[in-house]
Design an enzyme around this catalytic site. Structure first.
Site, PDB file in Angstrom:
ATOM      1  CE1 TYR A 144      -6.039   5.378  -1.758  1.00  0.00           C
ATOM      2  CE2 TYR A 144      -5.606   4.715   0.831  1.00  0.00           C
ATOM      3  CZ  TYR A 144      -6.405   5.242  -0.292  1.00  0.00           C
ATOM      4  OH  TYR A 144      -7.741   5.445   0.103  1.00  0.00           O
ATOM      5  CG  ASP A 239       1.271   8.352   4.050  1.00  0.00           C
ATOM      6  OD1 ASP A 239       0.905   8.045   5.176  1.00  0.00           O
ATOM      7  OD2 ASP A 239       0.294   8.236   2.917  1.00  0.00           O
ATOM      8  CE  LYS A 267      -4.472   2.484   8.377  1.00  0.00           C
ATOM      9  NZ  LYS A 267      -5.025   2.499   6.946  1.00  0.00           N
TER      10      LYS A 267
HETATM   11  N1  HOZ Z   1      -7.059   0.079   1.448  1.00  0.00           N
HETATM   12  C1  HOZ Z   1      -7.070   0.137   2.652  1.00  0.00           C
HETATM   13  C2  HOZ Z   1      -5.564  -0.301   3.399  1.00  0.00           C
HETATM   14  N2  HOZ Z   1      -4.543   0.224   2.656  1.00  0.00           N
HETATM   15  C3  HOZ Z   1      -7.862  -0.861   3.441  1.00  0.00           C
HETATM   16  C4  HOZ Z   1      -8.911  -0.079   4.244  1.00  0.00           C
HETATM   17  C5  HOZ Z   1      -9.768  -0.944   4.814  1.00  0.00           C
HETATM   18  O1  HOZ Z   1     -10.569  -1.739   3.954  1.00  0.00           O
HETATM   19  O2  HOZ Z   1      -9.979  -1.042   6.060  1.00  0.00           O
END
Ligand code: HOZ
Length: 427
Positions: A144, A239, A267
């Site tokens: 992802y 990534d 983040k």
């Molecule tokens: N799917 C996101 C982590 N791979 C989650 C992000 C979130 O809900 O903060």
């Protein structure tokens, strides 16, 4: 545990927010039940609106490497905020941040700040296309890279969690330039490159995957990709939204000893605030506007509050690298003890771990790619998830997300985690 207030908040949220959440995995759709609404956190612990306390194995999906509300970070944000929260003009702090990242991560000559990991990956692909003059790129099934249209093809994370096969709104025109291969399968990549000779701008990869659960690269895989990229003039993009500054001060590049051409961050580099960045070799990065014509911009890029939070946290990590050994030791204890407990109970499982990223898959097979990760028994996972929550352990509400822990996780927290697992029964 009592979740009355979370239940009320979730009902209220659904009246104004799609699905009651601002990011799909948080809705608990695959595990069932009501999401817990968080009020605050400190160190390794989360506190919800009902007054329940949890040991946190998400850590905001990666960034809280030093734990929640880490005092120097909180103090730096408070001080900086007093001087205003955004200028839309350059600051010295942005230079300090760029220099700090360059001093920690390999192969970064130039770096551009953005506001999220999605933006970083989207910009890196545009740059690779602009630099090479080619359109297609290869991504791996189950990886992802944010929710830009071109990445929502065989994506992991929330798309896998909700079992969304094709994403409405992503046009066939966009999807046709996204080629996919199974993770850890070099032959499949060689075949794609042969079939699309001279058409591939980039290969983008999570060097250690976190978005189908934790899946490490097998020996030779990343090395093989590096070789293909060199031979075919393909930009190799790491990534590192999850792995950057988490697996080592220099991220996966340092930990795995592989050079990337471009690296994306999210983040983590904002210490949990909304930040991203993409950076890499000068020869490629100088195609970004205003040096070159590959356009990319943002008012909140390099935002002072996000910069001071990220700078303070990364600086701590740079000056205290023993933290990585400590995280790895805790991870090794977690891995071994959980393995022993589940084996003692004859519960089929596999544990994958790299440093402070770890996943339990409830299956009998090795997990090396999305297909093998999908063999995990989600019914067992869902039961396990709720059992752990009842015991005060907060795990990702998805079988397809890695767990992340922080340096604040104590051995007492680990003991509590083990005791919780000891009382887990499948039936
Ligand atoms: N799917 C996101 C982590 N791979 C989650 C992000 C979130 O809900 O903060």
């Amino acid at each position: 545990m009592n979740y009355t207030k979370s239940q009320q908040l979730f009902s209220r949220a659904q009246q104004s927010i799609p699905g009651g959440v601002n990011s799909p995995v948080r809705a608990f759709r695959s595990v069932g039940g009501t999401p817990v609404f968080i009020k605050s956190a400190r160190g390794a612990h989360l506190f919800d609106e009902d007054g329940n306390q949890f040991i946190d194995y998400i850590n905001s999906w990666g960034p809280m490497i030093l734990g929640h509300a880490y005092e120097p970070v909180v103090k730096a944000i408070q001080e900086k905020a007093a001087g205003s929260t955004s200028f839309g003009a350059p600051t010295e702090l942005e230079i300090n941040m760029a220099e700090l990242i360059k001093s920690m991560a390999p192969n970064i000559d130039l770096i551009r700040m953005v506001s999220s990991g999605t933006e970083a990956c989207m910009s890196a692909i545009r740059l690779a296309r602009g630099y090479t003059g080619k359109n297609k790129f290869i991504k791996f099934e189950g990886c992802y890279h944010g929710h830009a249209d071109c990445f929502l093809v065989k994506a992991g994370s929330g798309v896998a969690t909700l079992n969304i096969q094709t994403v409405p709104g992503v046009t066939a025109g966009v999807a046709q330039d996204t080629l996919t291969a199974p993770y850890n399968n070099l032959n499949a990549v060689e075949k794609l490159v042969e079939e699309h000779k001279g058409e591939i701008a980039a290969i983008i990869i999570e060097p250690v995957v976190g978005n189908m659960g934790c899946v490490p690269p097998q020996p030779g895989f990343l090395e093989g990709l590096r070789k293909i990229c060199d031979e075919e003039n393909i930009v190799f993009i790491f990534d590192e939204v999850m792995t950057g500054f988490r697996l080592a001060a220099g991220g996966a590049q340092e930990k795995l000893k592989i050079d990337a051409d471009l690296v994306t961050y999210g983040k983590v580099i904002g210490g949990g605030l909304p930040v991203g960045a993409f950076g890499g070799k000068k020869e490629i990065m100088e195609h970004i506007a205003p040096l070159g014509n590959v356009y990319q911009a943002g008012t909140l890029s390099g935002n002072p509050i996000a910069m001071i939070a990220g700078f303070t946290m990364l600086n701590e990590l740079k000056n205290n690298q023993s933290i990585y050994t400590e995280l790895d030791q805790k991870g090794a204890r977690l891995e071994k003890t959980i393995n022993d407990i589940l084996a003692g109970k004859n519960i089929p499982h596999r544990i994958n771990r790299v440093g402070s990223m770890i996943s339990i898959f409830f299956c009998n097979n090795e997990v090396t790619d999305f297909e093998s990760a999908s063999k995990t028994d989600t019914n067992i996972f869902n039961k396990f998830f709720h059992h752990m929550m009842e015991q005060g352990i907060y795990l990702p509400p998805s079988a397809y997300e890695s767990w992340f822990f922080s340096a604040a996780l104590s051995h007492e927290d680990l003991e509590k985690t083990f005791n919780a697992i000891k009382s887990f029964e499948i039936a």
